[in-house]
Scaffold this active site. Structure first.
Site, PDB file in Angstrom:
ATOM      1  N   GLU A 143      48.719 -79.051  17.063  1.00 30.59           N
ATOM      2  CA  GLU A 143      49.314 -77.840  16.526  1.00 30.59           C
ATOM      3  C   GLU A 143      48.664 -76.597  17.134  1.00 30.59           C
ATOM      4  O   GLU A 143      47.457 -76.575  17.385  1.00 30.59           O
ATOM      5  CB  GLU A 143      49.169 -77.814  14.996  1.00 30.59           C
ATOM      6  CG  GLU A 143      50.041 -78.886  14.350  1.00 30.59           C
ATOM      7  CD  GLU A 143      50.047 -78.858  12.827  1.00 30.59           C
ATOM      8  OE1 GLU A 143      51.059 -79.272  12.254  1.00 30.59           O
ATOM      9  OE2 GLU A 143      49.061 -78.426  12.218  1.00 30.59           O
ATOM     10  N   CYS A 184      46.123 -69.345  18.399  1.00 31.12           N
ATOM     11  CA  CYS A 184      45.042 -70.248  18.032  1.00 31.12           C
ATOM     12  C   CYS A 184      45.314 -71.612  18.670  1.00 31.12           C
ATOM     13  O   CYS A 184      46.331 -72.249  18.391  1.00 31.12           O
ATOM     14  CB  CYS A 184      45.004 -70.339  16.509  1.00 31.12           C
ATOM     15  SG  CYS A 184      43.768 -71.468  15.883  1.00 31.12           S
ATOM     16  N   CYS A 243      39.502 -84.513  15.176  1.00 31.58           N
ATOM     17  CA  CYS A 243      38.146 -83.972  15.362  1.00 31.58           C
ATOM     18  C   CYS A 243      37.134 -84.985  14.839  1.00 31.58           C
ATOM     19  O   CYS A 243      37.320 -85.551  13.762  1.00 31.58           O
ATOM     20  CB  CYS A 243      37.997 -82.649  14.611  1.00 31.58           C
ATOM     21  SG  CYS A 243      36.345 -81.929  14.807  1.00 31.58           S
ATOM     22  N   CYS A 247      34.243 -82.514   8.781  1.00 31.15           N
ATOM     23  CA  CYS A 247      33.771 -81.617   7.718  1.00 31.15           C
ATOM     24  C   CYS A 247      34.537 -81.932   6.426  1.00 31.15           C
ATOM     25  O   CYS A 247      35.734 -82.222   6.467  1.00 31.15           O
ATOM     26  CB  CYS A 247      33.996 -80.165   8.126  1.00 31.15           C
ATOM     27  SG  CYS A 247      33.054 -79.725   9.607  1.00 31.15           S
ATOM     28  N   CYS A 291      37.910 -79.893   5.655  1.00 28.64           N
ATOM     29  CA  CYS A 291      38.867 -79.651   6.743  1.00 28.64           C
ATOM     30  C   CYS A 291      39.821 -80.827   6.896  1.00 28.64           C
ATOM     31  O   CYS A 291      39.389 -81.977   7.030  1.00 28.64           O
ATOM     32  CB  CYS A 291      38.101 -79.430   8.037  1.00 28.64           C
ATOM     33  SG  CYS A 291      39.154 -79.299   9.496  1.00 28.64           S
ATOM     34  N   SER A 318      35.258 -71.045  18.644  1.00 30.25           N
ATOM     35  CA  SER A 318      34.614 -71.299  17.355  1.00 30.25           C
ATOM     36  C   SER A 318      34.015 -72.702  17.341  1.00 30.25           C
ATOM     37  O   SER A 318      34.674 -73.675  17.705  1.00 30.25           O
ATOM     38  CB  SER A 318      35.650 -71.163  16.234  1.00 30.25           C
ATOM     39  OG  SER A 318      35.071 -71.504  14.987  1.00 30.25           O
ATOM     40  N   CYS A 326      43.447 -71.830   8.385  1.00 32.91           N
ATOM     41  CA  CYS A 326      42.231 -72.491   8.858  1.00 32.91           C
ATOM     42  C   CYS A 326      42.028 -73.821   8.164  1.00 32.91           C
ATOM     43  O   CYS A 326      42.065 -73.901   6.936  1.00 32.91           O
ATOM     44  CB  CYS A 326      41.012 -71.643   8.525  1.00 32.91           C
ATOM     45  SG  CYS A 326      40.776 -70.300   9.635  1.00 32.91           S
TER      46      CYS A 326
HETATM   47  N1  SAH Z   1      35.755 -76.946  15.049  1.00 33.65           N
HETATM   48  C1  SAH Z   1      35.586 -75.554  15.118  1.00 33.65           C
HETATM   49  C2  SAH Z   1      36.892 -74.787  15.249  1.00 33.65           C
HETATM   50  C3  SAH Z   1      38.048 -75.256  14.405  1.00 33.65           C
HETATM   51  S1  SAH Z   1      37.890 -75.016  12.667  1.00 33.65           S
HETATM   52  C4  SAH Z   1      34.778 -75.054  13.918  1.00 33.65           C
HETATM   53  O1  SAH Z   1      34.562 -75.828  12.987  1.00 33.65           O
HETATM   54  O2  SAH Z   1      34.347 -73.912  13.956  1.00 33.65           O
HETATM   55  C5  SAH Z   1      38.128 -73.259  12.512  1.00 33.65           C
HETATM   56  C6  SAH Z   1      37.566 -72.646  11.249  1.00 33.65           C
HETATM   57  O3  SAH Z   1      38.248 -73.119  10.091  1.00 33.65           O
HETATM   58  C7  SAH Z   1      36.092 -72.967  10.997  1.00 33.65           C
HETATM   59  O4  SAH Z   1      35.384 -71.779  10.722  1.00 33.65           O
HETATM   60  C8  SAH Z   1      36.108 -73.842   9.763  1.00 33.65           C
HETATM   61  O5  SAH Z   1      34.918 -73.715   9.019  1.00 33.65           O
HETATM   62  C9  SAH Z   1      37.316 -73.310   9.038  1.00 33.65           C
HETATM   63  N2  SAH Z   1      37.930 -74.217   8.070  1.00 33.65           N
HETATM   64  C10 SAH Z   1      38.087 -75.550   8.200  1.00 33.65           C
HETATM   65  N3  SAH Z   1      38.706 -76.057   7.120  1.00 33.65           N
HETATM   66  C11 SAH Z   1      38.962 -75.020   6.284  1.00 33.65           C
HETATM   67  C12 SAH Z   1      39.608 -74.906   5.006  1.00 33.65           C
HETATM   68  N4  SAH Z   1      40.137 -75.964   4.406  1.00 33.65           N
HETATM   69  N5  SAH Z   1      39.676 -73.687   4.451  1.00 33.65           N
HETATM   70  C13 SAH Z   1      39.180 -72.604   5.081  1.00 33.65           C
HETATM   71  N6  SAH Z   1      38.588 -72.644   6.293  1.00 33.65           N
HETATM   72  C14 SAH Z   1      38.467 -73.851   6.881  1.00 33.65           C
HETATM   73 FE1  SF4 Z   2      36.230 -80.315  13.176  1.00 31.30          FE
HETATM   74 FE2  SF4 Z   2      35.980 -77.666  12.807  1.00 31.30          FE
HETATM   75 FE3  SF4 Z   2      37.451 -79.179  11.105  1.00 31.30          FE
HETATM   76 FE4  SF4 Z   2      34.800 -79.399  11.123  1.00 31.30          FE
HETATM   77  S1  SF4 Z   2      35.978 -77.557  10.566  1.00 31.30           S
HETATM   78  S2  SF4 Z   2      36.259 -81.106  11.089  1.00 31.30           S
HETATM   79  S3  SF4 Z   2      34.353 -79.138  13.284  1.00 31.30           S
HETATM   80  S4  SF4 Z   2      37.876 -78.806  13.258  1.00 31.30           S
END
Ligand code: SAH
Ligand code: SF4
Length: 353
Positions: free
Chosen positions: A99, A112, A119, A123, A126, A198, A340
């Site tokens: 996406e 973006c 990934c 996390c 996420c 990021s 995000c």
């Molecule tokens: N992997 C990289 C870039 C992709 S994630 C990273 O983790 O930085 C991009 C951003 O989305 C990151 O700052 C992450 O902390 C945030 N993010 C991920 N899941 C989220 C969620 N459910 N709600 C708000 N922000 C989120």
């Molecule tokens: Fe991967 Fe970034 Fe999502 Fe963490 S927040 S699982 S590093 S995409």
């Protein structure tokens, strides 16, 4: 072999490096400036076929059409949110999908990009992390998203963020190669000031980016102020804990007048107290940075909570009182799950589970 299979065997001039493109042109007896013209047509002018390259002689365009192709990743699906955010499901040549999200503002249009299918970092907050890593994207697949999406908007894309699916610094070579191509004045020609990468905090990757460039903006998802909390949110924190991460940021060769962006996802009741805000202010002392506060975007099956609005504002106030620039990042495109951490690229097919 059908026509499609046959044409897939022809070299894809959108994917090859500039060097290989030059070698290909040479192989056809063409001077090097032809390679530059072709690259400019594909990367800067958005050509998807050789016929469009009107400053090439007709016979040459036909010859190229017989010997090469230009692959532009198809958009299988597009969703638009009321705030103007658009999400694109982009298909790769092997059929997998990713996406990309286009975010309009008054004075900018930000795209973006994804850097991996899924990934590996996993996390807890996420959705993309739930997929695990399916595979890395090639650099041409990273920049291919720009070519596909650009054709669908009349506005000029002004900013690029590597903040979609995936952890760019765990796909270092390809992400760096994509950044070089995006900033190449012979092609896309984006200023490195308008590109942001990021990362979840891959320390060796941050160090390498600092050494090798290109000098794009760096955003780091800190998201917590103690290792106990961060270990639970971002599993790689056990390998590169907060102290090591901040040391790498302090050592990062930031160009003059630039700041590192510290991203902080606020999870209701977990990392959003006054104490967290004060600890964050103390941790960031002396670092040239700004803070983006991102209220958690929920998705089906997520166990975290959205923070109270008052908490978010109070968290911001504590940071600004400590003289940090802190912004609340309003979520864009929530209705279409484009915000995000909500990207997930499995096309729902009828009959599939
Ligand atoms: N992997 C990289 C870039 C992709 S994630 C990273 O983790 O930085 C991009 C951003 O989305 C990151 O700052 C992450 O902390 C945030 N993010 C991920 N899941 C989220 C969620 N459910 N709600 C708000 N922000 C989120
Ligand atoms: Fe991967 Fe970034 Fe999502 Fe963490 S927040 S699982 S590093 S995409």
């Amino acid at each position: 072999m059908n026509k499609r299979e046959l044409s897939q065997q022809l070299p894809d001039l959108a994917s090859v490096s500039f060097q290989d493109l030059t070698a290909f042109a040479e192989g056809l007896g063409l001077p090097p400036y032809r390679a530059r013209q072709i690259r400019r047509w594909i990367d800067a002018r958005g050509a998807t076929s050789f016929e469009e390259m009107t400053d090439l002689p007709k016979a040459l365009r036909e010859g190229l059409g017989a010997r090469a192709r230009i692959f532009t990743p198809p958009v299988l699906r597009e969703d638009a949110a009321p705030d103007g955010t658009r999400k694109f499901l982009v298909q790769l040549e092997d059929g997998l999908t990713i996406e990309s999200v286009l975010i309009p503002d008054k004075d900018r249009l930000t795209l973006c990009l994804s850097t991996q299918v899924g990934c590996p970092v996993n996390c807890s907050f996420c959705l993309t992390g739930r997929m695990g890593l399916v595979r890395n994207l090639a650099s041409a697949e990273i920049v291919g998203q720009v070519r596909s999406v650009r054709a669908r908007t009349p506005r000029r894309i002004s900013n690029i963020v590597l903040m979609g699916m995936g952890e760019p610094l765990l796909n270092f070579e390809n992400a760096a190669d994509a950044l070089r191509r995006l900033t190449d004045p012979r092609g896309f020609g984006f200023s490195s000031r308008r590109i942001t990468l990021s990362t979840a905090g891959i320390v060796p990757g941050i160090e390498r980016l600092g050494r090798e460039g290109p000098p794009v903006n760096l955003a780091v998802s800190l998201n917590a102020t103690t290792d106990g909390i961060r270990d639970r949110m971002i599993p790689i924190n056990r390998k590169w804990p907060i102290g090591r991460l901040l040391a790498a940021l302090r050592a990062y060769p930031l160009p003059p007048r630039r700041r590192i962006t510290i991203e902080y996802v606020l999870l209701g009741g977990e990392n959003d107290t006054d104490e967290d805000a004060r600890r964050l202010a103390a941790l960031l002392k002396g670092l040239r940075c700004k803070v983006n506060l991102i209220p958690f975007n929920p998705f089906p099956g997520s166990s975290h909570r959205i923070p109270d609005r008052k908490r978010v504002e109070r968290f911001q106030r504590i940071l600004t009182e400590s003289r940090y620039s802190a912004f609340i990042r309003e979520s864009r495109g929530k209705e279409i799950r484009a915000a995000c951490g909500q990207l997930w690229a499995e096309e729902k097919k009828s009959g599939a589970s």
